[in-house]
Design a protein around this motif. Sequence first.
Motif, PDB file in Angstrom:
ATOM      1  N   THR A 181       0.844  -1.191   0.000  1.00  9.71           N
ATOM      2  CA  THR A 181       0.000   0.000   0.000  1.00  9.71           C
ATOM      3  C   THR A 181       0.881   1.243   0.000  1.00  9.71           C
ATOM      4  N   PHE A 182       0.765   2.040  -1.052  1.00 11.85           N
ATOM      5  CA  PHE A 182       1.599   3.235  -1.209  1.00 11.85           C
ATOM      6  C   PHE A 182       0.910   4.451  -0.593  1.00 11.85           C
ATOM      7  N   ASN A 183       1.737   5.395  -0.200  1.00  7.03           N
ATOM      8  CA  ASN A 183       1.258   6.705   0.221  1.00  7.03           C
ATOM      9  C   ASN A 183       1.346   7.648  -0.978  1.00  7.03           C
ATOM     10  N   LYS A 184       0.252   8.298  -1.301  1.00 11.67           N
ATOM     11  CA  LYS A 184       0.232   9.156  -2.481  1.00 11.67           C
ATOM     12  C   LYS A 184       1.275  10.264  -2.401  1.00 11.67           C
ATOM     13  N   ALA A 185       1.499  10.802  -1.221  1.00 12.03           N
ATOM     14  CA  ALA A 185       2.467  11.887  -1.078  1.00 12.03           C
ATOM     15  C   ALA A 185       3.907  11.395  -1.175  1.00 12.03           C
ATOM     16  N   GLY A 186       4.149  10.149  -0.765  1.00 14.69           N
ATOM     17  CA  GLY A 186       5.517   9.630  -0.783  1.00 14.69           C
ATOM     18  C   GLY A 186       5.726   8.555  -1.821  1.00 14.69           C
ATOM     19  N   LEU A 187       5.042   8.664  -2.968  1.00 12.74           N
ATOM     20  CA  LEU A 187       5.163   7.657  -4.019  1.00 12.74           C
ATOM     21  C   LEU A 187       6.536   7.755  -4.681  1.00 12.74           C
ATOM     22  N   PRO A 188       7.332   6.678  -4.714  1.00 10.65           N
ATOM     23  CA  PRO A 188       8.664   6.742  -5.339  1.00 10.65           C
ATOM     24  C   PRO A 188       8.567   7.097  -6.820  1.00 10.65           C
ATOM     25  N   SER A 189       9.498   7.916  -7.276  1.00 11.28           N
ATOM     26  CA  SER A 189       9.455   8.383  -8.663  1.00 11.28           C
ATOM     27  C   SER A 189       9.687   7.257  -9.657  1.00 11.28           C
ATOM     28  N   ASP A 190      10.521   6.265  -9.302  1.00 12.77           N
ATOM     29  CA  ASP A 190      10.776   5.173 -10.228  1.00 12.77           C
ATOM     30  C   ASP A 190       9.554   4.283 -10.401  1.00 12.77           C
ATOM     31  N   VAL A 191       8.760   4.117  -9.336  1.00 15.08           N
ATOM     32  CA  VAL A 191       7.540   3.317  -9.426  1.00 15.08           C
ATOM     33  C   VAL A 191       6.446   4.083 -10.160  1.00 15.08           C
ATOM     34  N   ARG A 192       6.412   5.404  -9.998  1.00 17.76           N
ATOM     35  CA  ARG A 192       5.367   6.217 -10.612  1.00 17.76           C
ATOM     36  C   ARG A 192       5.357   6.081 -12.137  1.00 17.76           C
ATOM     37  N   ARG A 193       6.529   5.841 -12.750  1.00 19.77           N
ATOM     38  CA  ARG A 193       6.602   5.717 -14.211  1.00 19.77           C
ATOM     39  C   ARG A 193       5.806   4.522 -14.727  1.00 19.77           C
ATOM     40  N   TYR A 194       5.683   3.476 -13.914  1.00 20.05           N
ATOM     41  CA  TYR A 194       5.018   2.243 -14.345  1.00 20.05           C
ATOM     42  C   TYR A 194       3.615   2.089 -13.751  1.00 20.05           C
ATOM     43  N   MET A 195       3.146   3.093 -13.035  1.00 19.39           N
ATOM     44  CA  MET A 195       1.898   2.937 -12.285  1.00 19.39           C
ATOM     45  C   MET A 195       0.728   3.608 -13.001  1.00 19.39           C
ATOM     46  N   ARG A 196      -0.389   2.869 -13.059  1.00 18.91           N
ATOM     47  CA  ARG A 196      -1.670   3.411 -13.474  1.00 18.91           C
ATOM     48  C   ARG A 196      -2.643   3.276 -12.310  1.00 18.91           C
ATOM     49  N   VAL A 197      -3.317   4.363 -11.994  1.00 15.84           N
ATOM     50  CA  VAL A 197      -4.207   4.397 -10.826  1.00 15.84           C
ATOM     51  C   VAL A 197      -5.650   4.429 -11.296  1.00 15.84           C
ATOM     52  N   SER A 198      -6.464   3.565 -10.690  1.00 16.87           N
ATOM     53  CA  SER A 198      -7.908   3.543 -10.939  1.00 16.87           C
ATOM     54  C   SER A 198      -8.620   3.941  -9.647  1.00 16.87           C
ATOM     55  N   GLN A 199      -9.606   4.821  -9.776  1.00 14.92           N
ATOM     56  CA  GLN A 199     -10.269   5.366  -8.587  1.00 14.92           C
ATOM     57  C   GLN A 199     -11.757   5.050  -8.631  1.00 14.92           C
ATOM     58  N   GLU A 200     -12.278   4.546  -7.521  1.00 15.98           N
ATOM     59  CA  GLU A 200     -13.698   4.298  -7.335  1.00 15.98           C
ATOM     60  C   GLU A 200     -14.138   5.060  -6.092  1.00 15.98           C
ATOM     61  N   GLY A 201     -14.815   6.178  -6.302  1.00 15.10           N
ATOM     62  CA  GLY A 201     -15.182   7.033  -5.178  1.00 15.10           C
ATOM     63  C   GLY A 201     -13.942   7.650  -4.555  1.00 15.10           C
ATOM     64  N   LYS A 202     -13.755   7.429  -3.267  1.00 21.10           N
ATOM     65  CA  LYS A 202     -12.571   7.945  -2.588  1.00 21.10           C
ATOM     66  C   LYS A 202     -11.433   6.932  -2.528  1.00 21.10           C
ATOM     67  N   GLN A 203     -11.684   5.698  -2.937  1.00 19.05           N
ATOM     68  CA  GLN A 203     -10.673   4.648  -2.865  1.00 19.05           C
ATOM     69  C   GLN A 203      -9.845   4.637  -4.151  1.00 19.05           C
ATOM     70  N   MET A 204      -8.525   4.665  -3.977  1.00 22.88           N
ATOM     71  CA  MET A 204      -7.601   4.590  -5.109  1.00 22.88           C
ATOM     72  C   MET A 204      -6.857   3.266  -5.060  1.00 22.88           C
ATOM     73  N   MET A 205      -6.724   2.644  -6.197  1.00 18.99           N
ATOM     74  CA  MET A 205      -5.920   1.423  -6.285  1.00 18.99           C
ATOM     75  C   MET A 205      -5.107   1.465  -7.571  1.00 18.99           C
ATOM     76  N   TYR A 206      -3.890   0.913  -7.457  1.00 21.53           N
ATOM     77  CA  TYR A 206      -2.997   0.909  -8.626  1.00 21.53           C
ATOM     78  C   TYR A 206      -3.090  -0.447  -9.320  1.00 21.53           C
ATOM     79  N   LEU A 207      -3.055  -0.388 -10.643  1.00 18.02           N
ATOM     80  CA  LEU A 207      -3.113  -1.582 -11.469  1.00 18.02           C
ATOM     81  C   LEU A 207      -1.776  -2.304 -11.411  1.00 18.02           C
ATOM     82  N   PRO A 208      -1.726  -3.579 -11.810  1.00 23.93           N
ATOM     83  CA  PRO A 208      -0.475  -4.353 -11.686  1.00 23.93           C
ATOM     84  C   PRO A 208       0.717  -3.664 -12.343  1.00 23.93           C
ATOM     85  N   LEU A 209       1.845  -3.683 -11.649  1.00 17.89           N
ATOM     86  CA  LEU A 209       3.088  -3.100 -12.159  1.00 17.89           C
ATOM     87  C   LEU A 209       3.791  -4.150 -13.008  1.00 17.89           C
ATOM     88  N   LEU A 210       3.735  -3.955 -14.318  1.00 16.48           N
ATOM     89  CA  LEU A 210       4.238  -4.927 -15.287  1.00 16.48           C
ATOM     90  C   LEU A 210       5.566  -4.454 -15.846  1.00 16.48           C
TER      91      LEU A 210
END
Length: 532
Positions: A181-210
Amino acid sequence: MFPSCYSKPADGSGKKSSIAKLLLGVFVVYMLHTAWLLYGFLNTKPCDGGEHCITSYLAARPRLQMSVFTCFVPDNSQLNLALKIDPFDPYSTFERQVKVYIPEETRSNGSLYAVVYMHKAGVSPLDDSREVHYAAQLTTYIPPRHTEGQRNSNKVPTRPDRPISHWRPHLSITVMSEAFTFNKAGLPSDVRRYMRVSQEGKQMMYLPLLLVNELSFRVKDLMEISIDTDYLPLTVSYEGISLRRFRFWIHLQDVVYSLRQFGFTEENIDEIKETLADSNLYLLVLTAVITALQLICEFLALKNDISSWRKKKNMAGMSRKSVLWRSLGTLLIFLHLLEETSLLVLLPVGLGACVEVWKVFKVYKIQLQWKSSKLHVNKLDEEERKTVEYDSQASRYLSYLVYPLCISGAIFSLAYLRQKSYYSWMINSLVTGVYALGFLSMAPQLFINHKLKSVSHLQGTVLMYRGMNTLISDLCSFASFISSSGSFSSSHQLSCFRDELLFLLYLYQRRRYAPKVRRRESGSHSKKLKTQ
């Protein structure tokens, strides 16, 4: 730590010493900053809960499917299915062998890509809003590799040397399967390049890091694509990995990309890949620490060496032949590396060669008069002429051993080993002699020390720094040779521990001759006190 800094500065030497201290301080700060970043890389802080947390899509364990397609251009051409895994378990490990159809455009020196999709099972990846995909090359362009018969033949090859398309027979797929579980404010920059976020209401979840692992690719495994090839084999492997390992692979692939930009050849990069991919993280950290220590020792040695030679006016006790042979050896190694090494490696070697050539002018007392554009050679005093006599005597004895060994080794290499050209044979023979017997060039200096019963003319600080550097380097090389690889050349194996022998002999001479000098100085000082 800086012996030259304790004496009284003269002619701006204090300013130069301050610059050297500043550069060393910057390097130490950089290494500490790198260590702090590495600590943060190894210990990613998870989110404690709240609206700013990003959870994993895989935590809900959805039913997934993996599809591997081939195409000419990613996102802009027709997809052809090569492999389908349904159902797909992201926590599993598997390997599949498939036959991939090679289109006519690819056989005509074209390219081909693989597009890996992770999506909902039973749904087309183009219709799934939560799909993730990654495109990787299945072909690469390199010059054709000649067969053994073509290498031995003296005929001109009929095939062009322009790069042609080759097939990559292995596709290594990885997914970060850890439910982190990542913190949005402290998301590592190297992981952010491969991350896609899907949001349902207030809940955010990231799709698989491939990620497709490019470190598994080797030039030696490439297969040339001929015009009559319809199908080629492809090994598709998959492994679920942790977040720490995922970030580790990302950084290693960035390092490989940077090496290509610096001009490293694919063969050099393959050796680095084997070192990085086959070693664990802690061993790589230890290697980085050792490399940093070697850089510090080499910097301090070079700084003190240049400083001492600039101040040196009298060359009594200095072996001319040792300086000359060391200069020639460094130039030969530079010419040897010029054929097969990148600019990043050539720069420090070229700088060392320039310093050694400058020492030759100093020890032979050759000065260039800029006004008349002529070379002027200064006369030698009595002590320097005696040094030259000892130097010639030691070099004559040494030639009885070195010349027969080098000549016989060169003849053996020409008769029994395959060579690219006569120039390559000459350079390789000379470099092999430098690696295997280059340490003997210091023998005349040891002989002069023995005859003069003194080592005061040598810069002890430089030898200590270089002795430590060489000891660390040779111990690591010997350990790597014993543990693994057989990828070291025979000349490198022969050169292992070569300099330590002469360094120990120097320490023996320093212990034997230096105390006598001190006793004479103390004795003469006591006599002066008595007379007073």
